[in-house]
Scaffold this active site. Structure first.
Site, PDB file in Angstrom:
ATOM      1  N   ASP A 125       0.840  -1.185   0.000  1.00  0.00           N
ATOM      2  CA  ASP A 125       0.000   0.000   0.000  1.00  0.00           C
ATOM      3  C   ASP A 125       0.878   1.239   0.000  1.00  0.00           C
ATOM      4  OD1 ASP A 125      -2.586   1.248   0.312  1.00  0.00           O
ATOM      5  OD2 ASP A 125      -1.849   1.840   2.280  1.00  0.00           O
TER       6      ASP A 125
ATOM      7  N   THR B  39      -3.671   4.860  -3.422  1.00  0.00           N
ATOM      8  CA  THR B  39      -2.603   5.667  -2.840  1.00  0.00           C
ATOM      9  C   THR B  39      -1.329   5.610  -3.666  1.00  0.00           C
ATOM     10  OG1 THR B  39      -2.127   3.799  -1.423  1.00  0.00           O
ATOM     11  CG2 THR B  39      -3.438   5.545  -0.497  1.00  0.00           C
ATOM     12  N   THR B  40      -1.061   4.461  -4.262  1.00  0.00           N
ATOM     13  CA  THR B  40       0.110   4.384  -5.126  1.00  0.00           C
ATOM     14  C   THR B  40      -0.124   5.208  -6.378  1.00  0.00           C
ATOM     15  OG1 THR B  40       0.282   2.117  -4.367  1.00  0.00           O
ATOM     16  CG2 THR B  40       1.746   2.773  -6.127  1.00  0.00           C
TER      17      THR B  40
ATOM     18  N   ASP C  76      -8.559  -1.197   2.839  1.00  0.00           N
ATOM     19  CA  ASP C  76      -8.710  -0.543   1.531  1.00  0.00           C
ATOM     20  C   ASP C  76     -10.017  -0.973   0.869  1.00  0.00           C
ATOM     21  OD1 ASP C  76      -6.256   0.484   2.002  1.00  0.00           O
ATOM     22  OD2 ASP C  76      -5.385  -0.084   0.074  1.00  0.00           O
TER      23      ASP C  76
HETATM   24  P1  ADP Z   1      -3.267   1.760  -5.417  1.00  0.00           P
HETATM   25  O1  ADP Z   1      -2.576   1.923  -4.107  1.00  0.00           O
HETATM   26  O2  ADP Z   1      -3.119   2.963  -6.277  1.00  0.00           O
HETATM   27  O3  ADP Z   1      -4.661   1.279  -5.293  1.00  0.00           O
HETATM   28  P2  ADP Z   1      -2.713  -0.834  -6.431  1.00  0.00           P
HETATM   29  O4  ADP Z   1      -1.446  -1.572  -6.252  1.00  0.00           O
HETATM   30  O5  ADP Z   1      -3.905  -1.257  -5.652  1.00  0.00           O
HETATM   31  O6  ADP Z   1      -2.426   0.672  -6.160  1.00  0.00           O
HETATM   32  O7  ADP Z   1      -3.055  -0.894  -7.965  1.00  0.00           O
HETATM   33  C1  ADP Z   1      -4.187  -0.310  -8.496  1.00  0.00           C
HETATM   34  C2  ADP Z   1      -4.174  -0.376  -9.993  1.00  0.00           C
HETATM   35  O8  ADP Z   1      -4.272  -1.720 -10.443  1.00  0.00           O
HETATM   36  C3  ADP Z   1      -5.372   0.365 -10.528  1.00  0.00           C
HETATM   37  O9  ADP Z   1      -4.979   1.183 -11.588  1.00  0.00           O
HETATM   38  C4  ADP Z   1      -6.282  -0.764 -11.004  1.00  0.00           C
HETATM   39  O10 ADP Z   1      -7.088  -0.359 -12.062  1.00  0.00           O
HETATM   40  C5  ADP Z   1      -5.301  -1.810 -11.410  1.00  0.00           C
HETATM   41  N1  ADP Z   1      -5.908  -3.148 -11.396  1.00  0.00           N
HETATM   42  C6  ADP Z   1      -6.502  -3.763 -10.368  1.00  0.00           C
HETATM   43  N2  ADP Z   1      -6.964  -4.984 -10.700  1.00  0.00           N
HETATM   44  C7  ADP Z   1      -6.653  -5.145 -12.013  1.00  0.00           C
HETATM   45  C8  ADP Z   1      -6.861  -6.211 -12.965  1.00  0.00           C
HETATM   46  N3  ADP Z   1      -7.484  -7.334 -12.617  1.00  0.00           N
HETATM   47  N4  ADP Z   1      -6.408  -6.028 -14.209  1.00  0.00           N
HETATM   48  C9  ADP Z   1      -5.778  -4.887 -14.555  1.00  0.00           C
HETATM   49  N5  ADP Z   1      -5.553  -3.871 -13.717  1.00  0.00           N
HETATM   50  C10 ADP Z   1      -5.979  -3.981 -12.456  1.00  0.00           C
HETATM   51 MG    MG Z   2      -5.381  -0.578  -4.573  1.00  0.00          MG
END
Ligand code: ADP
Ligand code: MG
Length: 542
Positions: A61, A94-95, A391
């Site tokens: 996260d 958050t990322t 989250d």
């Molecule tokens: P954050 O802290 O920003 O939420 P994450 O590591 O949770 O970071 O990554 C979120 C990103 O991953 C988002 O842009 C989301 O659309 C993408 N994402 C999540 N699940 C999938 C999936 N099954 N296929 C493609 N992209 C995905």
């Molecule tokens: Mg996320």
């Protein structure tokens, strides 16, 4: 004759200004973005951070990582702050917000270096961000609230998208169902503190369960507790802040005595005080007695003999939650245990979970509440599970309050990129280039998703640009097949507020950093605060 030098600031003051200062701030922010870059998305890696007391944290996260890192660079702290505010405001993304801000700045850097005035860049970026936010609102798909089935399946999809980038991605179906059920159990205001999360090491992740009520660990068991019943239906519950232990009275008074009979009298009096209290509790009709303070062995035995259950040293937060859920109020004396101060619930039971005993109160009449009992092997693992579920819970709450969704996996970012590029063509002057730069910056999300999965990012981005140009607005990265896919059809859904908030926060942070062209550090504060802004490192909560 030589002019005397004008001294404005105290000797030793460190000040740097102008374009080099902006560029150096941009570089610092770039370093922050690089620190979390690899954690984005379903194929993102985790970070293991060891703090100075040796505690290891494993996390994916962005906000958690940046918080743990203890960053001191004043400009770079802005990015930490937007990650924190994204975490508080919407809970996920958050990322993404840090990456976006880092990329906005990176795209602005060549213009700043070439002498474009920062205010021109800021104005263009503000305008572009506003356009982007409007576009997200326009593109977002509303889900019908009236249909509970449809709403629930929308919530499940949002939760599972949020969980798919976490350590528990393999169990995302199990956990997204649990999270959605948990949030649906709450009342309209969806108060976060009515979802309790308890972590119990041991067992498998799938042994985690959701209790529709309050559950907490029994911290202390005295002799006699084995004889107490472990389950009641519709019990009356007494919530106390009273110590039920023999030694209790000796702290309250000082008495000097010189013979044994008087000592015996005092001992007898102490017993009588305790028994009086116990009798009052018994007569009130309460079946379950909870107290924040200790309940000793005499009391435990007394209750056991009278078919009652008791638990002492209940954590205050748990006691409050029980009170909110079961009704009644916390009493500091036993003088007035009437029915209106006693709580109740449909079922009380004590069960064994792993090595601990848990008290469960289900079917609570007053407030809607629930508790997640998380199981898992290592402690760090459960902690990361808790953060991931947090989250997902936030996302589901958001999605319930605000039921518009967009497709994730870079789809919405590619569409925004295309939209801004189109908009930029319609304006003249420097702003055109700057808006184009912002359009390019949005591509960082799909690019990073590809890179983290080991895909050929250039190739996939080309395909994405092409399909978006032809009107495929929801096309994003297909993580499973190293290709592009319609992520709306593939149910990679995210609440639109996550994106709106991320864009606004990232743009604000960018403008803030670009507008700072001088850092002055006076020698005193840098001695005390170790280089950070004044006040840090002196016990002030962060
Ligand atoms: P954050 O802290 O920003 O939420 P994450 O590591 O949770 O970071 O990554 C979120 C990103 O991953 C988002 O842009 C989301 O659309 C993408 N994402 C999540 N699940 C999938 C999936 N099954 N296929 C493609 N992209 C995905
Ligand atoms: Mg996320």
């Amino acid at each position: 004759m030589m002019q005397p030098q004008i001294i404005l600031l105290k000797e030793g003051t460190d000040s740097s200004q102008g374009v080099p200062q902006i560029v150096s701030n941009i570089n610092a922010c770039g370093a922050i973005a690089d620190a979390v870059r690899t954690t984005l998305g379903p194929r993102g890696m985790d970070k293991l951070i060891v703090d100075n007391s040796g505690k290891a944290t494993i996390s994916n996260d962005g906000a958690t990582i940046l918080k743990t890192l203890d960053i001191v660079h004043p400009a770079a702290r802005t990015l930490v702050d937007i990650a924190k505010s994204q975490d508080a405001e919407v809970g996920d993304g958050t990322t993404s917000v840090v990456l976006l801000a880092g990329e906005f700045l990176k795209q602005a850097k060549p213009y700043i270096e070439e002498g474009v005035h920062p205010q021109v860049v800021i104005r263009a970026f503000r305008r572009a961000a506003a356009l982007a936010v409007d576009k997200v609102k326009e593109l977002a798909v509303q889900i019908k609230k009236s249909d509970p089935e449809e709403q629930k399946s929308m919530l499940l999809k949002c939760a599972s998208t949020s969980l798919s980038s976490k350590l528990v991605a393999h169990q995302k179906e199990f956990f997204s169902k649990m999270v959605v059920d948990a949030v649906l159990m709450l009342d309209e205001l969806l108060p976060l503190n009515m979802i309790g999360i308890k972590k119990i090491t041991g067992g498998a992740l799938e042994d985690s369960r959701l209790v529709d009520g309050v559950a907490f660990k029994k911290t202390f068991s005295y002799a006699g507790f084995e004889m107490q019943p472990k389950s009641y239906s519709d019990p009356k519950i007494a919530l106390l802040n009273v110590e039920l232990e023999l030694k209790a009275e000796k702290e309250n008074a000082e008495i000097r005595i010189d013979n044994v009979t008087e000592y015996q009298k005092i001992v007898d009096a102490e017993w009588k005080i305790l028994y009086d209290k116990l009798e009052k509790i018994h007569l009130s009709g309460a079946k379950v007695v909870l107290s924040k303070l200790p309940i000793g062995d005499v009391a435990t035995q007394y209750f056991a003999d009278r078919d009652m259950f008791c638990a002492g040293r209940v954590v205050e937060e748990d006691l409050r939650r029980t009170m909110k859920a079961c009704g009644g109020s916390i009493q500091t004396s036993v003088g007035n245990l009437k029915n209106n101060v006693l709580g109740t619930c449909q079922k009380f039971e004590e069960i064994q979970v792993g090595g601990d005993r848990y008290n469960l109160f289900t079917g609570c009449p007053q407030a809607k509440t629930c508790t997640l009992l998380l199981r898992g092997g290592a402690e760090q693992f459960i902690e990361e599970t808790e953060r991931s579920l947090h989250d997902a819970i936030m996302i589901v709450r958001r999605a319930m309050k605000n039921d518009a969704v967009v497709a994730g996996g870079g789809a919405i970012e590619m569409e925004l990129s295309k939209y801004l590029r189109d908009c930029s063509r319609t304006i003249a002057g420097k702003e055109q280039l700057l808006m184009g730069a912002m359009a390019k910056a949005f591509e960082v999300i799909p690019r990073q998703l590809c890179e983290n999965a080991g895909f050929d990012a250039t190739n996939i981005l080309n395909k994405l640009r092409q399909s978006h140009a032809q009107g495929g607005r929801w096309f994003g990265v297909d993580i499973l097949n190293e290709d592009i896919a319609d992520n709306y059809e593939a149910f990679v859904w995210e609440p639109s507020v996550v994106k709106i908030n991320a864009i606004t926060a990232a743009a604000e942070a960018t403008c803030l950093i670009l507008s700072v062209d001088e850092t002055i550090r006076n020698p005193k504060s840098s001695q005390e605060g170790g280089g950070g802004p004044p006040g840090r490192g002196r016990g002030r909560p962060m």
